[in-house]
Design a protein around this motif. Structure first.
Motif, PDB file in Angstrom:
ATOM      1  N   THR A  78      -1.431   2.651  -7.616  1.00 55.42           N
ATOM      2  CA  THR A  78      -2.033   3.088  -8.885  1.00 55.42           C
ATOM      3  C   THR A  78      -2.615   1.905  -9.662  1.00 55.42           C
ATOM      4  N   THR A  79      -1.877   0.783  -9.695  1.00 52.69           N
ATOM      5  CA  THR A  79      -2.382  -0.384 -10.426  1.00 52.69           C
ATOM      6  C   THR A  79      -3.544  -1.027  -9.656  1.00 52.69           C
ATOM      7  N   HIS A  80      -3.486  -0.933  -8.324  1.00 47.77           N
ATOM      8  CA  HIS A  80      -4.605  -1.402  -7.505  1.00 47.77           C
ATOM      9  C   HIS A  80      -5.853  -0.567  -7.822  1.00 47.77           C
ATOM     10  N   TRP A  81      -5.660   0.726  -7.967  1.00 51.80           N
ATOM     11  CA  TRP A  81      -6.757   1.626  -8.333  1.00 51.80           C
ATOM     12  C   TRP A  81      -7.327   1.212  -9.702  1.00 51.80           C
ATOM     13  N   MET A  82      -6.450   0.924 -10.678  1.00 51.46           N
ATOM     14  CA  MET A  82      -6.905   0.499 -12.013  1.00 51.46           C
ATOM     15  C   MET A  82      -7.729  -0.790 -11.911  1.00 51.46           C
ATOM     16  N   LEU A  83      -7.234  -1.741 -11.131  1.00 49.78           N
ATOM     17  CA  LEU A  83      -7.971  -3.009 -10.954  1.00 49.78           C
ATOM     18  C   LEU A  83      -9.326  -2.746 -10.295  1.00 49.78           C
ATOM     19  N   THR A  84      -9.356  -1.789  -9.385  1.00 50.79           N
ATOM     20  CA  THR A  84     -10.612  -1.453  -8.699  1.00 50.79           C
ATOM     21  C   THR A  84     -11.577  -0.767  -9.670  1.00 50.79           C
ATOM     22  N   GLU A  85     -11.061   0.123 -10.521  1.00 46.11           N
ATOM     23  CA  GLU A  85     -11.907   0.776 -11.540  1.00 46.11           C
ATOM     24  C   GLU A  85     -12.570  -0.275 -12.422  1.00 46.11           C
ATOM     25  N   LEU A  86     -11.790  -1.296 -12.794  1.00 49.02           N
ATOM     26  CA  LEU A  86     -12.291  -2.314 -13.721  1.00 49.02           C
ATOM     27  C   LEU A  86     -13.107  -3.392 -13.019  1.00 49.02           C
ATOM     28  N   ILE A  89     -10.357  13.483  -9.848  1.00 55.94           N
ATOM     29  CA  ILE A  89      -9.730  12.161  -9.703  1.00 55.94           C
ATOM     30  C   ILE A  89     -10.011  11.620  -8.286  1.00 55.94           C
ATOM     31  N   ARG A  90      -9.754  12.459  -7.279  1.00 57.64           N
ATOM     32  CA  ARG A  90      -9.903  12.017  -5.887  1.00 57.64           C
ATOM     33  C   ARG A  90     -11.351  11.753  -5.505  1.00 57.64           C
ATOM     34  N   GLY A  91     -12.266  12.283  -6.302  1.00 59.20           N
ATOM     35  CA  GLY A  91     -13.690  12.067  -6.020  1.00 59.20           C
ATOM     36  C   GLY A  91     -14.206  10.737  -6.553  1.00 59.20           C
ATOM     37  N   ARG A  92     -13.439  10.046  -7.363  1.00 56.44           N
ATOM     38  CA  ARG A  92     -13.915   8.790  -7.952  1.00 56.44           C
ATOM     39  C   ARG A  92     -14.017   7.709  -6.881  1.00 56.44           C
ATOM     40  N   ARG A 131     -11.135   6.296  -4.199  1.00 54.48           N
ATOM     41  CA  ARG A 131     -11.307   6.377  -2.742  1.00 54.48           C
ATOM     42  C   ARG A 131     -11.169   4.993  -2.109  1.00 54.48           C
ATOM     43  N   LYS A 132     -11.769   3.994  -2.761  1.00 60.98           N
ATOM     44  CA  LYS A 132     -11.678   2.620  -2.244  1.00 60.98           C
ATOM     45  C   LYS A 132     -10.224   2.146  -2.234  1.00 60.98           C
ATOM     46  N   SER A 133      -9.519   2.365  -3.334  1.00 62.33           N
ATOM     47  CA  SER A 133      -8.160   1.829  -3.478  1.00 62.33           C
ATOM     48  C   SER A 133      -7.142   2.613  -2.662  1.00 62.33           C
ATOM     49  N   HIS A 134      -7.500   3.826  -2.279  1.00 64.99           N
ATOM     50  CA  HIS A 134      -6.581   4.648  -1.476  1.00 64.99           C
ATOM     51  C   HIS A 134      -7.001   4.639   0.003  1.00 64.99           C
ATOM     52  N   GLY A 135      -7.921   3.720   0.336  1.00 65.59           N
ATOM     53  CA  GLY A 135      -8.318   3.553   1.738  1.00 65.59           C
ATOM     54  C   GLY A 135      -9.010   4.760   2.332  1.00 65.59           C
ATOM     55  N   PRO A 161       0.801  -1.238   0.000  1.00 64.46           N
ATOM     56  CA  PRO A 161       0.000   0.000   0.000  1.00 64.46           C
ATOM     57  C   PRO A 161       0.832   1.286   0.000  1.00 64.46           C
ATOM     58  N   ALA A 162       2.132   1.179   0.310  1.00 59.26           N
ATOM     59  CA  ALA A 162       2.969   2.388   0.304  1.00 59.26           C
ATOM     60  C   ALA A 162       3.894   2.352  -0.903  1.00 59.26           C
ATOM     61  N   SER A 163       3.336   2.164  -2.080  1.00 54.86           N
ATOM     62  CA  SER A 163       4.168   2.045  -3.286  1.00 54.86           C
ATOM     63  C   SER A 163       3.365   2.456  -4.513  1.00 54.86           C
ATOM     64  N   ARG A 164       4.033   2.453  -5.658  1.00 54.01           N
ATOM     65  CA  ARG A 164       3.348   2.770  -6.914  1.00 54.01           C
ATOM     66  C   ARG A 164       2.249   1.752  -7.224  1.00 54.01           C
ATOM     67  N   ALA A 165       2.277   0.606  -6.556  1.00 54.20           N
ATOM     68  CA  ALA A 165       1.245  -0.410  -6.802  1.00 54.20           C
ATOM     69  C   ALA A 165      -0.147   0.085  -6.392  1.00 54.20           C
TER      70      ALA A 165
END
Ligand code: GSH
Length: 195
Positions: free
Chosen positions: A13-21, A183-186, A190-194, A7-11
């Motif tokens: 962003t990819t977690h956010w992408m997986l959550t979007e999809l 972006i932050r309102g999506r 919000r889910k992927s950034h806790g 959770p403290a890494s560039r991952a």
């Protein structure tokens, strides 16, 4: 699919992408060693010893932008990439590649306090050129491709979101803060950034 994550890494962003999809996947939590190095298991998948990594039936994808672009193409029905043969792809690719090839090295140079280098030879030029480009890319409303939110918003939006959060942009414009606010309102952000 397996997603190698911390959770403290560039991952994030990819977690956010997986959550979007809303894609089903196994989350593999990577704990770096106390000296900051990767485990042998991670190096076996990615010799760089870096995350994020996505594996998909034996295919290994590394690099944040590549993972987001791969996922957008892998699930075309979700509408996160413009059609492969469309002209929109030009702007999409530009926004996908700019953060890793240009924005990130520029911020690294800035944070290291390096000023005595040939800006016309290095790929990232300098801070002022990069920020002018950011201003020209970021939309006044909606998303990078207009109405369509895409993988490019996750990659460039994610990079700019972090840059603002860490104070790397001296005085972000209202255009930029407005885009990052959207972006932050999506919900998936919000889910992927806790949040
Ligand atoms: N170019 C890679 C950079 C990945 C990266 O630097 N990941 C960091 C965490 S944010 C990492 O895994 N560092 C551990 C290490 O280098 O040992 C990308 O875009 O994904």
């Amino acid at each position: 699919m397996k997603h190698y994550f911390n959770p403290a890494s560039r991952a994030v962003t990819t977690h956010w992408m997986l959550t979007e999809l809303n894609v089903e996947h196994e989350q593999v939590l990577i704990d770096f060693q106390p000296d900051g190095t990767a485990s042998d298991d991670l190096r076996a998948v990615n010799p760089m010893g870096k995350i994020p990594v996505l594996t998909d039936d034996g295919v290994v994808v590394t690099e944040t932008a590549a993972i987001c672009a791969y996922l957008a193409d892998r699930f075309p029905e979700k509408g996160f990439a413009p059609p492969a043969n469309s002209q929109q792809r030009g702007h999409y690719y530009r926004c996908l590649f700019f953060p890793g090839t240009t924005l990130e090295p520029m911020f690294t140079t800035k944070l290291l306090g390096l000023t005595d280098y040939p800006a016309s030879s290095v790929g990232w030029g300098d801070y002022d050129r990069c920020l002018s480009t950011v201003e020209s890319l970021v939309p006044a409303d909606e998303w990078l491709l207009g109405k369509q939110f895409s993988a490019a918003d996750v990659v460039l939006g994610g990079a700019l979101d972090s840059a603002i959060q860490y104070g790397w942009i001296d005085s972000p414009s209202s255009r930029l803060t407005g885009y990052i606010g959207r972006i932050r309102g999506r919900e998936a952000y919000r889910k992927s950034h806790g949040i």
